[in-house]
Design a protein around this motif. Structure first.
Motif, short mmCIF file in Angstrom:
data_model
loop_
_atom_site.label_atom_id
_atom_site.label_comp_id
_atom_site.label_asym_id
_atom_site.label_seq_id
_atom_site.Cartn_x
_atom_site.Cartn_y
_atom_site.Cartn_z
N HIS A 71 36.98 42.45 41.45
CA HIS A 71 38.05 41.49 41.17
C HIS A 71 37.60 40.43 40.16
O HIS A 71 38.40 39.94 39.37
CB HIS A 71 38.52 40.83 42.47
CG HIS A 71 39.35 41.74 43.33
ND1 HIS A 71 40.59 42.20 42.94
CD2 HIS A 71 39.10 42.30 44.54
CE1 HIS A 71 41.08 43.00 43.88
NE2 HIS A 71 40.20 43.07 44.86
N ALA A 77 39.57 39.88 36.75
CA ALA A 77 40.03 38.53 36.39
C ALA A 77 39.65 38.21 34.95
O ALA A 77 40.45 37.64 34.19
CB ALA A 77 39.43 37.51 37.34
N HIS A 83 46.86 44.19 46.30
CA HIS A 83 47.41 44.29 47.65
C HIS A 83 48.89 44.67 47.60
O HIS A 83 49.34 45.60 48.30
CB HIS A 83 47.23 42.95 48.38
CG HIS A 83 47.81 42.93 49.77
ND1 HIS A 83 47.28 43.68 50.80
CD2 HIS A 83 48.89 42.27 50.28
CE1 HIS A 83 48.00 43.47 51.90
NE2 HIS A 83 48.97 42.62 51.60
N THR A 123 43.03 34.72 37.88
CA THR A 123 42.03 34.36 38.88
C THR A 123 41.68 35.57 39.75
O THR A 123 42.45 36.54 39.81
CB THR A 123 42.55 33.24 39.79
OG1 THR A 123 43.68 33.73 40.54
CG2 THR A 123 42.96 32.02 38.97
N GLU A 124 40.54 35.49 40.42
CA GLU A 124 40.18 36.57 41.34
C GLU A 124 41.20 36.68 42.46
O GLU A 124 41.54 37.79 42.90
CB GLU A 124 38.79 36.31 41.93
CG GLU A 124 37.65 36.51 40.95
CD GLU A 124 36.29 36.40 41.62
OE1 GLU A 124 36.09 37.07 42.67
OE2 GLU A 124 35.45 35.64 41.13
N SER A 125 41.70 35.56 42.91
CA SER A 125 42.71 35.56 43.97
C SER A 125 43.97 36.29 43.50
O SER A 125 44.56 37.08 44.25
CB SER A 125 43.05 34.13 44.37
OG SER A 125 44.11 34.11 45.31
N ALA A 126 44.38 36.05 42.25
CA ALA A 126 45.57 36.73 41.73
C ALA A 126 45.33 38.23 41.64
O ALA A 126 46.23 39.04 41.93
CB ALA A 126 45.92 36.17 40.35
N SER A 127 44.12 38.63 41.25
CA SER A 127 43.78 40.05 41.19
C SER A 127 43.90 40.69 42.56
O SER A 127 44.47 41.79 42.71
CB SER A 127 42.36 40.23 40.63
OG SER A 127 41.97 41.58 40.66
N GLN A 128 43.37 40.01 43.56
CA GLN A 128 43.44 40.53 44.93
C GLN A 128 44.89 40.65 45.40
O GLN A 128 45.27 41.64 46.04
CB GLN A 128 42.65 39.62 45.87
CG GLN A 128 41.15 39.64 45.63
CD GLN A 128 40.41 38.51 46.32
OE1 GLN A 128 41.03 37.56 46.81
NE2 GLN A 128 39.09 38.60 46.35
N GLN A 129 45.71 39.67 45.06
CA GLN A 129 47.12 39.70 45.46
C GLN A 129 47.87 40.85 44.76
O GLN A 129 48.67 41.55 45.38
CB GLN A 129 47.79 38.36 45.14
CG GLN A 129 47.31 37.22 46.02
CD GLN A 129 47.80 35.87 45.53
OE1 GLN A 129 48.59 35.78 44.60
NE2 GLN A 129 47.32 34.80 46.17
#
Length: 312
Positions: free
Chosen positions: A135, A139, A154, A145-151
């Motif tokens: 991630h 990113a 998912h 962001t890494e969080s956006a990649s994870q979302q």
């Protein structure tokens, strides 16, 4: 450009092409994206590029995203006339196939489902599932962001799983046997046996030989069986359209078994199957000449098995 820079790019060409193909679903568009990436590499200040492979991956991915977001691409896909371009087994553009996720990501069924994702979701899914990027790396490639990649990944997994029947991966021998039974039933009029080979939620999509503007879609076993029976019933008109009486071969297309109709060494139609637990879960029928161009190039260099039907 010096030879070292060219060699560096050529070492990445295959990976870039298989990434672009998964993102775009078109071999021709993927080749264009890779060529545009080469032009960017040629013009770049390469002394400032710390990791060439990462730089090239970022460029080709964003070129593909630009293409997916373009007005023309949105119009073509919204018009309901888009299908992935099939590739014959062994085509280097199919890319990595070591894991189930990598093989699945290039199947016609998944490439079709990827159309329902946003461009960003599609890119993250492909980079993560097919190429195992972290991630953090994704990113950096997409400037998110890494969080956006994870979302994104998912949501992509949920949407694909919701519309995809997943059983155990069929081994090539048993999958071929199902296709042989299917072809025998389709060409002999054994409708009951044909229906029995289909899952209750089977789907079929066809480009109608490219004669219409929209794809033909079928759901339920009875409707799919009716479509298949009509499609595999030989008629003088179909033979004229094909340019002769095709031989029917079984081959692997995008990792799945397929029936190829071949006239004088030219593939004039392909029906690709997705099989799970001994039954057909989806079919993709493709006969438009432009969608079969690259597959035909590979077929001409291919040593095919004997046809299962010598003259249809």
């Amino acid at each position: 450009m010096d030879s070292a820079a060219i060699d560096r790019f050529e070492a990445s060409r295959g990976r870039l092409a298989s990434l672009a193909y998964r993102l775009l679903g078109s071999a021709a568009d993927a080749e264009d994206a890779v060529q545009d990436t080469f032009l960017r590499w040629q013009a770049a200040d390469r002394e400032r590029v710390e990791v060439p492979e990462a730089w090239l991956t970022k460029v080709v991915t964003n070129l593909c995203l630009d293409r997916l977001r373009s007005a023309q691409a949105r119009h073509e896909r919204a018009a309901g006339a888009w299908l992935p371009e099939p590739l014959l087994e062994g085509d280097p553009m199919l890319g990595p196939a070591d894991t189930f996720e990598q093989r699945e990501s290039v199947s016609l069924a998944v490439l079709t489902l990827l159309e329902r994702l946003s461009p960003a979701e599609r890119a993250v899914y492909v980079l993560r599932e097919a190429f195992s990027y972290s991630h953090a790396e994704i990113a950096g490639i997409l400037d998110i962001t890494e969080s956006a990649s994870q979302q994104h990944v998912h949501r992509a997994r949920i949407r694909i799983a919701a519309e995809r029947r997943r059983g155990a991966e069929a081994d090539p021998t048993s999958a071929r046997r199902v296709v042989e039974e299917f072809l025998a039933a389709a060409t002999s009029g054994r409708t009951e046996r044909l229906v029995a080979l289909l899952t209750a939620d089977v789907t079929a999509v066809s480009d109608g030989a490219g004669l219409g503007k929209r794809l033909l879609r079928y759901r339920t076993r009875e409707r799919v069986a009716s479509y298949v029976r009509a499609g595999f019933k030989p008629t003088p008109a179909k033979r004229r359209l094909a340019g002769g009486s095709p031989a029917m071969h079984i081959a692997l297309v995008n990792g799945s078994p397929a029936v190829l109709a071949v006239v004088d060494g030219r593939v004039v139609g392909a029906v690709a199957f997705e099989i799970s637990d001994g039954k057909v879960t989806s079919l993709h029928g493709i006969a438009a000449a432009d969608r079969l161009a690259r597959l035909n190039e590979a077929w001409r260099q291919h040593e095919p098995d004997a046809p299962v039907i010598a003259a249809w």
